[in-house]
Design a protein around this motif. Structure first.
Motif: not given
Length: 119
Positions: A35-64
Motif C-alpha cells: 500500500a505504501a508503494a502504491l501511495q508513492i506511485f500515486a504521489t509521483a504520478t501526480a507530481a511528475l506526470g506519466n511522461r517523466t517516470h522511468n519504467a521501474a516506477v510502473y514495474v514496482e506499481a505492477i508488483r504491488a
C-alpha cells in the motif's frame, strides 16, 4: 553546468525523482508494504506526470498490485506503461504475468508471455 539527465531506453529522459520513487517503492515492496508503494506511485504520478517516470516506477506499481491480489489494476498499470514513451522491459512483462497468473486471469498471463516473446 549540471550534467544532462540520463536517457531512458527509447530516448526519453529519466527523472531523478522518478528513479528515487522507484527505489523507495522497491524497498516498500520488499518489506511487503504494498500500500505504501502504491501511495508513492500515486504521489509521483501526480507530481511528475506519466511522461517523466522511468519504467521501474510502473514495474514496482505492477508488483504491488499483484501482491495485493489486484490483477486487473496491475494490467491497467502495465497497459499505461505500454502506452507511454517508455518501452516495457522483460521485467515489466514478468511482473504483469505474475500479477495475472491467477485462476481468473491466467489467459491474460499467457497472452502477455506471447507478447514478450514477440518483442
Amino acid at each position: 553546468m549540471s550534467p544532462a539527465a540520463p536517457r531512458a531506453r527509447g530516448g526519453g529522459r529519466v527523472s531523478s525523482r522518478g528513479a528515487a520513487a522507484a527505489r523507495e517503492m522497491s524497498a516498500h515492496n520488499r518489506r511487503g508494504d504494498w500500500a505504501a508503494a502504491l501511495q508513492i506511485f500515486a504521489t509521483a504520478t501526480a507530481a511528475l506526470g506519466n511522461r517523466t517516470h522511468n519504467a521501474a516506477v510502473y514495474v514496482e506499481a505492477i508488483r504491488a498490485h499483484g501482491a495485493l491480489g489486484r490483477p486487473a489494476r496491475a494490467l491497467d498499470t502495465f497497459q499505461t506503461l505500454q502506452a507511454s514513451s517508455l518501452p516495457p522491459s522483460l521485467i515489466g512483462y514478468t511482473a504483469a504475468i505474475r500479477a495475472c497468473a491467477t485462476a481468473t486471469h491466467w489467459p491474460v498471463a499467457l497472452s502477455l508471455l506471447q507478447d514478450a516473446r514477440d518483442e
